[in-house]
Design an enzyme around this catalytic site. Structure first.
Site, PDB file in Angstrom:
ATOM      1  N   GLY A 148       0.826  -1.065  -0.103  1.00 13.86           N
ATOM      2  CA  GLY A 148       0.072  -0.015  -0.029  1.00 13.86           C
ATOM      3  C   GLY A 148       0.837   1.291  -0.070  1.00 13.86           C
ATOM      4  O   GLY A 148       1.949   1.275   0.422  1.00 13.86           O
ATOM      5  N   CYS A 149       0.224   2.436  -0.317  1.00 16.64           N
ATOM      6  CA  CYS A 149       0.925   3.495  -0.421  1.00 16.64           C
ATOM      7  C   CYS A 149       1.581   4.104   0.784  1.00 16.64           C
ATOM      8  O   CYS A 149       2.755   4.064   1.167  1.00 16.64           O
ATOM      9  CB  CYS A 149       0.212   4.524  -0.995  1.00 16.64           C
ATOM     10  SG  CYS A 149      -1.610   4.872  -0.325  1.00 16.64           S
ATOM     11  N   TYR A 150       0.538   4.070   1.982  1.00 16.36           N
ATOM     12  CA  TYR A 150       1.104   4.735   3.324  1.00 16.36           C
ATOM     13  C   TYR A 150       2.021   3.630   3.831  1.00 16.36           C
ATOM     14  O   TYR A 150       2.941   4.107   4.366  1.00 16.36           O
ATOM     15  CB  TYR A 150      -0.296   4.725   4.396  1.00 16.36           C
ATOM     16  CG  TYR A 150      -0.955   6.062   4.176  1.00 16.36           C
ATOM     17  CD1 TYR A 150      -0.547   7.296   4.172  1.00 16.36           C
ATOM     18  CD2 TYR A 150      -2.352   5.880   3.831  1.00 16.36           C
ATOM     19  CE1 TYR A 150      -1.359   8.356   4.064  1.00 16.36           C
ATOM     20  CE2 TYR A 150      -3.320   6.616   3.971  1.00 16.36           C
ATOM     21  CZ  TYR A 150      -2.680   8.226   3.835  1.00 16.36           C
ATOM     22  OH  TYR A 150      -3.649   9.373   3.618  1.00 16.36           O
TER      23      TYR A 150
END
Lengths: 344, 344, 344, 344
Positions: A148-150
Site C-alpha cells: 500500500g501507499c502509506y
C-alpha cells in the site's frame, strides 16, 4: 515482455501506462476493463490521446493469460481476490496493486477491510514485496502483492530503527498525510473540489485498513506492539508524507541514527536520505519512484522524528509495481524507472 | 471606544480591520506603520478600497496613547517588546499579538526566539489570555498578551484531559499543520506559490518557538513533562489543525472522555465539540472565532486522538484579540464576533 | 553529444535537466551559473538529489565552447544578448530560451522589453524556431532562438486559419492564462502563495512583451493587423491556455475549419487536435511536449474560438528547446521527447 | 421580517444563512428542503454547528407563505418555475436565485436551458433586478428574479460604455472565468478535486445559458448585436472574473472612459472602480457584495479591456439577493451588507 493492465482507467493505472510506454522491456499489449469495453483509453483519459491504439477489452482470465506474460491488477480490493488466482493458475504472472493479498491473517483482513478475505492458499502464495526489504523473495516469483501507499512510506521510514530494535514498545505514532488522488476517481460529496480545496481533514480515525499491513511488516522486522496511525487529506493531488514519531530509550545521538539510516540505504537506488537538518517535501519526489527520508532526534523528549515522502501513485503504487516486475523477471531493478521527479 | 492598530498591513492586521469595521463598540481611529506613513491602507490592500479613509500614521507612543483607548499590536516579535511598555505607561490599553510577552521565563524566550527578551517587569505585567482558560484575569487588565495560533488550537484541545490529569507523562505528541498565511506577507523563495502549491513540508523540526508557550500553559494546568510538537506547511492559505496524541493509562471509554470535553466547554460560545465519530475540518471555522474539536480513543493502543481546528488569523490572532478586548472593557465577550464561518 | 546549461537553477533549467537526463543522445556535461559556483545543483533543487554529480561552474564562454557541443541558455532577457554571440563565435551551438533574439526589429524589442536590444547582426543570425512552422530552417543551424511560452500556444492555435487567410482584419483577441511557474523562482509580494492561491488576476494589460513576437510570426504567415493579447495568472503551477477568438467573414462550417486543422497538423507528432465538441485542459499536457487544440465556430457571431494548451515549462520552454536541438543535429525530432503527460 | 430559505443546503444557501444570521432586519425563521426533512442544517454543513436550531422542513407553499414574509429560492432551474408562483399567489414575497424567470422570451429560455419555460404570466411578473441598473423597479415589488453570477459581473462591467453607445457593433467578447463553487455541491467526475486541481478548462463553448440573459440586458441598455461569451473553470473555490473586450470606433482616451465609469458608479456603494493602471483580483472581493472594476484602452487596436470581478456566491447570488430584499422592503440598500472582503 507482453503486459496487460486491468483497471487502466484508475489513477494508478494511468501511471502504469505512462511508465510502461517508455519501458525498454515491458510493452503494453492489452488493457482490460469491467465497464468500458470497446472504448479507447483516450476517451477516458484525453491526456493519452494518440498514445495507445488498443481498444479496452473485457476481462477473461484464460484469454488474458494467453495474450500476456504479466498482468498488473490496478483493481479495487474485493476484485483482485477472485481475479488474481485465475490468472496465475492459467500461467500468467501477476502483480496485484490492491490490498487483497497483503494481510496474511484472514480475520484481520476482514476486520479492517470489511470484506471477505481471499482464499488462504492464494494469500500465502502471494509474495508481499517492498523491494528494499525483501527483494530476494521476488526473483522468480509469479504472484506479487504490491504494498500500500502509506505502508511503503511508513515502513521505509521505520525499518532501520526497527531492525536495530531501538524503538521503545508502544511508542510509534505515524501522522500520515496524503494528496487526494489516493481516493481515486470516485466522485462523491467528500471528493469534490469545493469541499477539499483550502481545507484539511482527518479521515478513518483509528480505522485505516493500512494499519494491519504496517503492523504485520513491523512485526516481521521485530517490532511487536501496536501502532497509532492517523491519516489526513491534504489539498493537493499527489504525494504522501509520513511524519513518524517514536521513543528511543537507549542513549543515542542524531548523528548515530543518521549513520544507521545511511548504512541501511546506501545501496538503494530509490531511497534518498537527506542530510541532518534537511527534510524532504512531497513535491521533491512527484512523478518518480523515490522515497526520500529526513530525520531528527530530540534529546529533550528522547523522541526521534522521521519524515518519509513518496508519490502515492508511483512508489506508492505504479512505479513500485514496475520495480517488482523488473525483479520478478530478472531485469535490472531500476530499468525504466530512472527518471527524475517533475518539479515544480 | 477609540482603537488603533500597529501593523495593519500584515495579515493579522487585515483581519483586525475586517472585524473592527463591523464591531458595535470599538471604532478604528488610527492605523500606525513603521514604513508606509502617509499612505492609505487601500494602497497596500486593494480589497479595502473605499473602507478606511484614515492615512497611515507614524508610530509615536505618546500621541497614540492620546488618540486612542486601545492599541492592537500586530507587530513581529522584537518590536512589541519595546513599544508595548511605552504605550501602557502612557495610559493606553494594549493587546499584543506578538510572542514577546507570552513566555514568562526570559531565558526560555531567548533560547527559542533567538532574540533579546522584553523587560521582566513588563513580561510579568502582561496577562497571557486564552479566554476559555483564564478570562477572569483579563477583566480590567490594561495589557494583554494574546496567545499564539498553534498554542490556541493545541491548548484548547488538551485542556480538559490535562486538567483531569488523565494523560500519561511524556506521552503528548502534537502534529500541527498550518496554512501558509501563518508565514505572513514575507516574500522569500520558501513562500512563493510554485514552491508551496501541490507540496507539503515540515518546518522548524523540534525548534518551533510555540513549544515553550504550550508547555508553560500545560504546566499551569498540571502537566509537567515536555511535549513533542511538529509543524507542517499545508498548501492552503488559512487554517490550523492540531492532531494531538496522548496516552491514557487509566481505564476509560471514549464516551467518558467526550463527556468530559462536553462539560468543560458546554458554556463556551466559541468552542464547538463534534459528536463522537465526527471530526472538524479547517474550512469549517474559516473566517470565524470558533475552535472546533473532535476526538477518539483507541483501546488497542490506549491512545486518545484529539483534532482541534481554528482559523490561524482569527481565533489564532485577530478575533481572539477582539475577544480579549471585549473582556478587558467589560463588554459582552461575543460582541462583534458572532459571525458564522465562510464556507465553502 | 556534450551539452551544457546556463541557468539550470531556474524552472526551465530544471525541466531541461529532467529531459536531458533521459535523452539517448544528449548528455549533460556541465552546468553553469552566475551566482552559485561550486555548489551542486541538488543544494538548490533537492528533488535532484543524487542525480547530477557535476558542480556548478562559472560562466566562461571560451571554456564552455571547448567543453560542450551545445549550450542551452535558460537565462533571463538581457543576459543572453551578450552571452550567446560569444558562445557561437567560439564554435558552440546555442539554443537561447530568452526573448533576446526573438524580435527581429530592435526598436520593437526595446519598446516592449524596456531593455537594450542585442546586436542586429546576431538578431538576424538567430533562427527563430517553432518547429511545426519552420523546422526546415533549423537543420544545420548553429544558433536558435526558442519561442516564448504564450507565442507557442497562440501561434500553433492560429496558424492553420491565418495561413488560409480566413480571419478578418483586426479581429483576433487572445485571452491567455498561465500558471505561476511562468514567473520563475523570483520571490516578491506578487508571487507569494497567500496572495495567489484562491485568486485570479490579470497582468501586463496591453503591455506583454510576447505581443510583438506573436504579431511578427502572424505577419510572416500573412496576417497584418495588430492583435489584442491579454494575460492572466491562474492559481496553479503549470500550464498555459490560450483562448483565441477571431471573426471569419467567409461562409464556413465548424467541420470545414476542423478539417483544415486536421490536415495542417496530421503529420505533427506533438500537436493533438481534439474532436469537435471536445476541448483540451492544461493538465492533459502537463510534463509533456504536446500542444493540444480544440475549436468551435459560432454561426450566431461568425466567431471561431480556438483553445490551445501547452505546459509552459515544456513545449513553452525546455522540451521545445530539445525538439529544436534534435532538429539542429539531424536527430529524429521526437527523440527523448515521447513521454506521456503526467496525470492527474 | 420573517424569512425562509429553500435550498439552504446549496452553496448559495449557505451564504444566505451567513448573511441573514447577522442581518438586523431579516431573521431566518424556517429552512425548507425537498430531500433532507427533519434534519438540522448542521448535519449537512458542520461549519454551521450550533448556529441554527431550526429543523429542515418540507416544502409546502401555503404553510411557507403563512410562516414567512419573504422566501429566498436558492433552488436549481426547473424547480423555481413551479414553486415561486405558488408562493407569490399565497401572499409571500419571493426572491428567486435560479434562472427560471430571468429570460423574458420563453423560446430563448427553452433553447438555452433545455428545459420547459415557466408560465409567461409569471415570467412577466418577475422583476429582473440588478440593483445598480434598475433598482427603481424593485421597491415594493413582490417577486424578484435575481441575476446570474456571470451576468452580474459582465453587465456591470459593460453598462457605462453601452449606455453611451460607444461600443462598435458585433465587437463584444467576454472571456469569463469562475471558481468551482459555481458548479454547486454536485458530485461528478468533472468536479472532483484531482481532476480540477492544477488544471484549467473551458466549458459550455458557445452554449452557456447566461448568454441570453446578458444579451437581453445589453439590449435593454441599447446594444443590439450578439456577444461572444466563453466560460472557464479556474482551480479555486470562489470568484468570477469577466475579462471584457470591445471596440470603440470614436476617438477617445482611456482617461475619458475612466471618467465615464467614475461618474456612472460614483454613488454606488457596491461598485468600486480601480484607478487607471490598476486592476482588481477576485480575492479582493471574496465574501463581500462588491463588484470591482478596472479598465484600459489600447490605441493600437482601438480596443477597450474591462476587468470585472465579483464573489460568485455573494454579489453573484446571495448578497445581491439580500441587496434586492433590502430594496423591496424599503430598507437601507446596504443594510447588513457592509462587511469587508475576507483577505487573504
Amino acid at each position: 515482455m507482453k503486459t496487460g493492465i486491468v483497471g487502466a482507467t484508475g489513477y494508478g493505472g494511468a501511471e502504469l501506462l505512462r511508465i510502461l510506454q517508455a519501458h525498454p522491456e515491458f510493452s503494453i499489449t492489452s488493457l482490460y476493463t469491467s465497464s468500458q469495453k470497446g472504448k479507447n483509453i483516450e476517451e477516458h483519459y484525453p491526456h493519452l490521446t494518440g498514445l495507445f491504439p488498443q481498444k479496452l477489452e473485457e476481462i477473461n482470465p484464460v484469454k488474458m493469460a494467453e495474450e500476456t506474460d504479466l498482468i498488473f491488477l490496478a483493481t479495487p480490493s474485493g476484485i483482485s481476490s477472485k481475479l488474481a488466482p485465475e490468472l496465475v493458475e492459467n500461467g500468467c504472472s501477476v502483480i496485484d496493486l490492491s490490498g487483497d493479498f497483503r494481510i496474511k491473517n484472514q480475520a484481520k483482513y476482514e476486520q479492517w477491510y470489511k470484506k471477505e478475505a481471499a482464499d488462504l492458499f492464494w494469500i500465502e502464495e502471494a509474495v508481499y514485496s517492498l523491494p528494499e526489504l525483501n527483494r530476494e523473495k521476488v526473483k522468480g516469483a509469479k504472484f506479487i502483492s504490491n504494498p500500500g501507499c502509506y505502508p511503503t512510506a511508513t515502513i521505509l521510514g521505520l525499518a532501520p530503527l526497527v531492525k536495530e530494535n531501538l524503538l521503545a514498545e508502544n511508542s510509534i505514532i505515524i501522522d500520515a498525510k496524503s494528496g487526494v488522488s489516493g481516493a481515486g476517481q470516485s466522485a462523491s460529496l467528500a471528493t469534490i473540489y469545493s469541499e477539499l480545496n483550502e481545507n484539511l481533514k482527518v479521515y478513518k480515525v483509528n480505522q485505516h485498513q493500512h494499519i494491519p499491513e504496517i503492523e504485520q511488516m513491523l512485526e516481521s522486522l521485530g517490532y511487536k506492539s501496536p501502532i497509532t496511525f492517523q491519516t489526513h487529506l491534504i489539498p493537493m493531488t499527489r504525494g504522501i508524507m509520513a511524519t513518524i514519531y517514536g521513543r528511543i530509550d537507549t542513549k543515542i545521538t542524531k548523528e548515530e541514527i543518521w549513520d544507521l539510516y545511511q548504512q541501511f540505504y546506501s545501496d538503494e537506488p530509490f531511497v534518498r536520505l537527506r542530510k541532518l537538518g534537511s527534510f524532504p517535501t512531497t513535491k521533491e519526489v512527484t512523478g518518480s519512484n523515490f522515497c526520500d527520508i529526513g530525520l531528527d532526534f530530540d534529546e529533550r523528549t528522547s523522541r526521534v522524528t522521521i519524515v518519509s515522502v513518496i508519490d502515492n501513485l508511483m512508489k506508492g503504487a505504479a512505479s513500485q509495481a514496475v520495480q517488482n516486475a523488473n525483479i520478478m523477471f530478472g531485469l535490472e531493478e531500476t530499468l525504466g524507472l530512472q527518471f527524475s521527479p517533475v518539479y515544480p
